[in-house]
Design a protein around this motif. Structure first.
Motif, PDB file in Angstrom:
ATOM      1  N   UNK A   1      21.964  47.863  20.483  1.00 46.54           N
ATOM      2  CA  UNK A   1      20.838  47.276  21.223  1.00 46.54           C
ATOM      3  C   UNK A   1      21.275  46.836  22.623  1.00 46.54           C
ATOM      4  N   UNK A   2      20.435  47.111  23.601  1.00 44.38           N
ATOM      5  CA  UNK A   2      20.820  46.924  24.997  1.00 44.38           C
ATOM      6  C   UNK A   2      21.211  45.477  25.302  1.00 44.38           C
ATOM      7  N   UNK A   3      20.560  44.516  24.607  1.00 44.99           N
ATOM      8  CA  UNK A   3      20.865  43.109  24.925  1.00 44.99           C
ATOM      9  C   UNK A   3      22.296  42.737  24.514  1.00 44.99           C
ATOM     10  N   UNK A   4      22.940  43.586  23.696  1.00 44.44           N
ATOM     11  CA  UNK A   4      24.325  43.278  23.292  1.00 44.44           C
ATOM     12  C   UNK A   4      25.371  44.021  24.120  1.00 44.44           C
ATOM     13  N   UNK A   5      24.933  44.984  24.928  1.00 42.36           N
ATOM     14  CA  UNK A   5      25.889  45.819  25.651  1.00 42.36           C
ATOM     15  C   UNK A   5      26.882  44.947  26.436  1.00 42.36           C
ATOM     16  N   UNK A   6      28.145  45.330  26.316  1.00 44.48           N
ATOM     17  CA  UNK A   6      29.253  44.679  27.051  1.00 44.48           C
ATOM     18  C   UNK A   6      29.549  43.247  26.611  1.00 44.48           C
ATOM     19  N   UNK A   7      28.903  42.784  25.542  1.00 47.41           N
ATOM     20  CA  UNK A   7      29.245  41.434  25.043  1.00 47.41           C
ATOM     21  C   UNK A   7      30.494  41.491  24.175  1.00 47.41           C
ATOM     22  N   UNK A   8      31.378  40.542  24.380  1.00 48.76           N
ATOM     23  CA  UNK A   8      32.546  40.438  23.501  1.00 48.76           C
ATOM     24  C   UNK A   8      32.100  39.790  22.189  1.00 48.76           C
ATOM     25  N   UNK A   9      32.517  40.384  21.095  1.00 42.64           N
ATOM     26  CA  UNK A   9      32.088  39.907  19.770  1.00 42.64           C
ATOM     27  C   UNK A   9      33.262  39.974  18.798  1.00 42.64           C
TER      28      UNK A   9
END
Ligand SMILES: Cc1cc2nc3c(=O)[nH]c(=O)nc-3n(C[C@H](O)[C@H](O)[C@H](O)COP(=O)(O)OP(=O)(O)OC[C@H]3O[C@@H](n4cnc5c(N)ncnc54)[C@H](O)[C@@H]3O)c2cc1C
Length: 469
Positions: free
Chosen positions: A266-274
């Protein structure tokens, strides 16, 4: 590991090269010839070696010819299976690369539930061949990895807790030795060699085919579950207790990662560190859902829940597109038995600094069936560790290499005091003899004696090298 300097092809006559080339069913490529650059490339683009000769073997006779030629001409010899080794041990400067890539056949016997796999096959060849029979064997998580290298080093993956390491499913290996002779290694034939090849890497000869035990596995309930990095301390503290007590039908490796900036994420998660756990469960779907219900509820709704029914073959290729050949790759590893709170804090500090979006850290469980195999049954040394930890810097851009290498080294140095001291040989760079010894522990001396028997002159030295006793 390359430790001795041998002559290069400058001292070899063209006639000798022409004669060996003519004897092959495969082919020989010399430095400078058409196709040389493609033939010398390995998976890790950080490795840029220039072999003098590349022999692409078509069959066992070609392997024998290549081994004899390298030995008689005093050439450094490297064996290339899938070419995936992080340290680039499937290639060598100036010497001879024996490339097994054309030998990738797999024959499944559905009655005895076995697979005969040639020494240059990739995991994708194996999965392709076994899937139609609803059969599988435990192996690694990226299908472009070579069966040869992964098996000889051990073989950790989604099915480790339930079915053991790849070597725990090896029944027999055909091996071309340093003197050019051919032997079968099994529990009954050359049992010392069979013990050594199950973890001792490519030190003892060229494995031209493997015979594996298969298991009825087709659809699993599997995939990644991700949580925001802010929840990582809670998730890792829970995971470290949960997984070692979980039923063996459930495997889950813990990871720090960056969500890829691409669909289907999902685009809202792109590039988020998890942080995340990549689960794989062999129970039927209804039972698996019961198993996962409390996990799903544990920390509220995960940021991403990609766990569901999936074929074994699809699961085994899930990360292939993310990690194609030709990128910069640097990794460091260690076996780990415990993850105390201080180690959790350090992990999170380095996860916050993931240097590129492809860089990651994985903790692969190696307990369950893999942990129950007696420690002295194979050369693999760390049966009592709970995890294989690997810290990986990856980027398509060579400009990132220094930064991600520094990150991986610092991360590893900070966590090393919490390890059991040695690493998984398949997830090391060239790190010196002390590290090789630490990885084999008190199996090293036995391996060195077997090495002296089968390869006294250390012809097979381009590997995590065991010196002949
Ligand atoms: C993207 C990626 C994902 C990975 N995932 C996993 C994983 O999930 N689990 C895991 O356990 N490991 C994993 N690995 C590590 C992998 O097991 C090692 O890199 C292994 O060395 C790769 O084997 P190869 O045949 O592709 O490599 P190569 O570079 O061809 O060879 C590696 C070493 O094995 C020797 N060798 C290979 N084939 C033979 C043979 N037939 N006979 C004798 N010697 C041989 C070579 O001489 C060399 O020393 C992964 C690696 C990468 C790059």
């Amino acid at each position: 590991m390359v430790t001795e300097t041998l002559p290069t092809t400058r001292s070899i006559s063209e006639d000798a090269i022409t004669a060996v080339a003519a004897s092959l069913r495969g082919n020989l490529t010399q430095a400078g010839e058409a196709g040389y650059d493609e033939a010398r490339a390995v998976y890790n683009a950080m490795i840029d070696k220039y072999p003098a000769l590349i022999v692409r073997c078509r069959d066992v006779a070609d392997v024998i010819a290549g081994v004899n030629f390298a030995r008689d001409q005093g050439l450094l010899l490297s064996i290339r299976g899938g070419g995936h080794n992080g340290a680039g041990l499937g290639t060598v400067d100036d010497g001879l690369v024996l490339d097994l890539g054309l030998m990738h056949g797999v024959r499944v016997d559905p009655v005895s539930r076995t697979a005969r796999v040639e020494g240059g096959a990739l995991l994708s060849d194996l999965h392709h061949a076994t899937a139609p029979f609803g059969l599988a064997m435990p192996s690694g998580i990226v299908a472009s990895t070579g069966v040869g290298g992964i098996t000889l080093g051990g073989g950790i993956g989604h099915l480790t807790r339930q079915l053991g390491l790849s070597i725990d499913n090896l029944l027999e290996a055909d091996v071309v030795l340093a003197d050019g002779s051919f032997v079968v290694a099994s529990e009954t034939e050359h049992p010392d060699l069979f013990w050594a090849v199950r973890g001792g890497g490519g030190n003892f000869g060229v494995v031209t085919s493997f015979l594996f035990k298969l298991h009825p596995i087709s659809t699993l309930y599997a995939g990644p579950m991700l949580w925001p990095l802010e929840r990582a301390a809670e998730v890792l503290r829970w995971y470290r207790e949960f997984i070692v007590n979980a039923p063996e039908t459930l495997n889950g490796f813990f990871a720090f990662l960056t969500v890829p900036p691409a669909l289907p994420f999902p685009e809202h998660l792109w590039n988020q560190k998890v942080c995340g756990i990549v689960w794989s469960c062999t129970l039927p779907q209804e039972q698996a859902e019961v198993t996962f219900a409390p996990i799903r509820a544990r920390f509220g709704q995960p940021a991403l829940d990609g766990v569901g029914p999936i074929s074994h073959q699809a699961l085994q290729s899930m990360f292939d597109a993310l990690y194609p050949a030709g990128e910069q790759w640097y990794w460091k590893s260690d076996f780990v038995n415990e993850i105390p709170d201080a180690a959790v804090d350090l992990h999170i500090r380095f996860a916050e600094q993931l240097p590129t979006w492809k860089s990651t850290m994985h903790l692969y469980p190696i307990d369950g069936v893999a942990g129950r195999v007696p420690r002295d049954a194979t050369a693999w040394n760390y049966r009592d560790a709970h995890w294989g930890m690997v810290i990986i810097g990856v980027s398509p851009d060579p400009a990132d290499s220094d930064r991600m290498t520094a990150w991986a080294r610092e991360y590893w140095s900070a966590l090393h005091p919490y390890s059991v001291g040695g690493a998984y040989v398949n997830m090391m760079m060239e790190e010196g003899q002390d590290r090789v010894r630490a990885s084999y522990g008190d199996h090293y001396d036995q391996l060195a004696r077997i090495k002296a028997k089968y390869d006294p002159d250390n012809l097979f030295q381009v590997n995590q090298n065991i010196k002949p006793a």
